[in-house]
Design an enzyme around this catalytic site. Structure first.
Site, PDB file in Angstrom:
ATOM      1  N   HIS A 145      -3.428   5.789 -11.416  1.00 31.39           N
ATOM      2  CA  HIS A 145      -3.601   4.326 -11.387  1.00 31.39           C
ATOM      3  C   HIS A 145      -4.727   3.897 -10.454  1.00 31.39           C
ATOM      4  CE1 HIS A 145      -1.222   4.450  -7.616  1.00 31.39           C
ATOM      5  NE2 HIS A 145      -1.789   3.294  -7.364  1.00 31.39           N
ATOM      6  N   ASP A 162      -0.233   0.805   3.634  1.00 35.39           N
ATOM      7  CA  ASP A 162       0.437   0.737   2.331  1.00 35.39           C
ATOM      8  C   ASP A 162       1.887   1.171   2.486  1.00 35.39           C
ATOM      9  OD1 ASP A 162       1.100   0.714  -0.377  1.00 35.39           O
ATOM     10  OD2 ASP A 162       0.190   2.672  -0.749  1.00 35.39           O
ATOM     11  N   LYS A 163       2.101   2.307   3.128  1.00 36.01           N
ATOM     12  CA  LYS A 163       3.468   2.807   3.327  1.00 36.01           C
ATOM     13  C   LYS A 163       4.251   1.909   4.270  1.00 36.01           C
ATOM     14  CE  LYS A 163       2.306   7.627   2.428  1.00 36.01           C
ATOM     15  NZ  LYS A 163       0.878   7.352   2.115  1.00 36.01           N
ATOM     16  N   ASP A 176      10.669  -2.488   0.518  1.00 40.68           N
ATOM     17  CA  ASP A 176      11.640  -1.851  -0.378  1.00 40.68           C
ATOM     18  C   ASP A 176      13.010  -1.759   0.276  1.00 40.68           C
ATOM     19  OD1 ASP A 176       9.533  -1.594  -2.086  1.00 40.68           O
ATOM     20  OD2 ASP A 176       9.401   0.585  -2.011  1.00 40.68           O
ATOM     21  N   LYS A 216      -1.974  10.308  27.915  1.00 43.48           N
ATOM     22  CA  LYS A 216      -2.190   9.278  28.937  1.00 43.48           C
ATOM     23  C   LYS A 216      -3.412   9.609  29.785  1.00 43.48           C
ATOM     24  CE  LYS A 216       0.264   6.824  32.617  1.00 43.48           C
ATOM     25  NZ  LYS A 216       1.542   6.735  33.381  1.00 43.48           N
TER      26      LYS A 216
END
Length: 512
Positions: free
Chosen positions: A119, A186-187, A194, A393
């Site tokens: 896609h 995106d995730k 979701d 650090k």
């Protein structure tokens, strides 16, 4: 000019005019009719769409790049780069079709053998189409190419100028679609979105992650690059993120009924596009042409199933009717943790079963459906935590990969699992089903020495001892309430993925 959107996940978010101009186009508005998931057959509330998800990704992409820009002036991130990253987040899913990811499998069934389509290809084409058809967008070809590369995560190597920019500004390509370790906005959006609409908990806190992101000098595969790195004390927080991914696949995306109904919708779509020998649909023509012509492709969304239900194609129509009546395909075999039991791949399964007379016509090439349920941390058999660069650090200029002893103890013994379920597309008489399942199990499973044969845990199927007598597995089948495969086996010193809440509670103990 900024426009405010009220989002159920991120609250009130403001987007600039260049994003609003894209949202107000037919190409983007089409995403209102593309559902984010195909899970509503099990989770009735999961009816959210790609439209809202893309707006959420755009917002997070802008938030991350603005953080880097403000925190590290030496990166010299320009206003144009901020704009391109935001637009990449906004447009990254423009190429999704009905059934979202399942649509790719349908398209590839319809294409000539050897061709493969994803896609993202349509997303890139759609960005070009959107820019051409809507004069107010006004992007140059170079700008559209840059946005397309940010969506893909990596430009083609043969595009010398574009690939050089990727090598010099690699961190920009890790914000929307991170091909190096899978951590991207995106995730982050779809984990939260979701989980919300599925009604599942999500303890991953991206607000803790973003302040500790910075760009450092890293050496990946012998090449020095500038990449997004994370403070070393966030290792358990990032592990919790991958555990959320596992959990969503385990409980929703790979749920047996979700995958089955998704496959049945896919069959209906396939039948609709194969009404004649030329593999054409009555309304859209050949799929091979559709995926290249965005003026046609943009007309295809989830509403196509209503068209199919009203069509004269009896096969496609019948499948939609079966889904609506909950007359789903019959399961004739299931194998949990298939790889550890040497269950073969799809082609081998097909060839083993199609020649057994007692299994016909249920296991013929046209009637046998094989569904693989795969669970991993996003990089198949690889551990993504080993591909993330951290800074300390004392040194926030150079990125380092963590040593094995600093990996969290919550990792599963196996990073990747595969469960296999076999279905027949035609109804099976109830009295024949036990015999068919037994024959399938005996045919697919390789011979096991009798002393090792203790049953196939969690399958609910009979196994066969060498003399041919059925031997019931001593382990009961999983309860129908979970409908999910078993978690990975534990290994010494390591545990299966813990719950998100437990992970969140333990992160301070591993604060590095």
């Amino acid at each position: 000019m900024m426009k405010v959107f009220k989002d159920p996940i991120h609250g009130s978010i403001s987007l600039p005019k260049h994003c609003v101009d894209v949202i107000d186009t037919p190409e983007f508005q089409r995403l209102r009719n593309i559902k984010q998931l195909t899970a509503e057959t099990v989770y009735p509330g999961a009816t959210h769409n790609r439209f809202a998800h893309c707006i959420g990704v755009c917002y997070l992409a802008g938030k991350v790049i603005e953080h880097l820009r403000n925190k590290q002036k030496e990166l010299k991130i320009t206003e144009e780069e901020v704009k391109y990253v935001q637009l990449a987040g906004l447009c990254h899913d423009l190429g999704h079709g009905p059934l979202s990811h399942k649509f790719e499998a349908v398209v590839n069934r319809l294409l000539p053998k050897g061709k493969k389509w994803e896609h993202e290809e349509a997303s890139v084409l759609m960005v070009h189409h959107l820019n051409r058809e809507n004069k107010k967008i006004g992007l140059t070809q170079v700008e559209v190419d840059f946005i397309s590369d940010l969506i893909s995560g990596k430009p083609p190597k043969d595009e010398v100028v574009r690939y050089k920019r990727y090598q010099e500004r690699r961190f920009l390509f890790q914000i929307v679609a991170n091909k190096d370790n899978g951590i991207d906005v995106d995730k982050w959006d779809y984990f939260a979105r979701d989980s919300h609409y599925l009604g599942l908990s999500n303890s991953f806190d991206l607000e803790r992650i973003i302040p500790f992101m910075r760009v450092c000098e890293c050496v990946r595969e012998g090449v020095t690059t500038e990449e997004i790195c994370y403070r070393d004390k966030l290792v358990l927080d990032l592990d919790a993120m991958f555990a959320v991914r596992w959990d969503l696949h385990y409980r929703a995306y790979q749920h047996r009924v979700v995958k089955l109904t998704e496959s049945m919708y896919g069959d209906a779509l396939y039948e609709y596009f194969t009404v004649d020998a030329k593999k054409t649909s009555p309304e859209f023509g050949r799929m091979e042409d559709v995926i290249k012509d965005m003026s046609i492709y943009r007309q295809i969304d989830d509403q196509i199933f209503g068209t199919i239900a009203r069509s004269k194609d009896n096969k496609a129509q019948d499948i939609i009717e079966r889904i609506r009546k909950r007359e789903l395909y019959e399961c004739i075999g299931e194998f949990m943790d298939a790889d550890s039991k040497n269950v073969p791949g799809d082609d081998d399964i097909q060839s083993k079963l199609k020649n057994i007379e007692s299994l016909q016509p249920y296991c013929s090439e046209d009637n046998l459906l094989i569904i693989n349920h795969k669970y991993d941390y996003g990089m198949k058999e690889k551990n993504p935590l080993k591909h993330i660069f951290f800074y300390t650090k004392d040194n926030n200029k150079k990125g380092i990969l963590l040593e094995d002893e600093k990996m969290p103890p919550t990792l599963p013994a196996k990073i990747q699992l595969r469960d296999v379920r076999l279905y027949t597309r035609i109804p099976v008489p109830e009295e024949e089903l036990p015999g068919i399942k037994e024959t399938v199990s005996k045919t697919i499973l390789p011979p096991v020495p009798e002393k090792q044969l203790t049953g196939i845990e969690g399958t609910g199927l009979e196994t066969i001892v060498p003399d041919g007598t059925p031997n019931k597995s001593p382990s009961p089948p999983p309860s129908d309430a979970s409908n999910a495969p078993s978690r990975p086996e534990k290994s010494k010193g390591k545990r299966s993925p813990i719950s998100q809440d437990e992970a969140a509670g333990k992160k301070r103990k591993l604060d590095l």
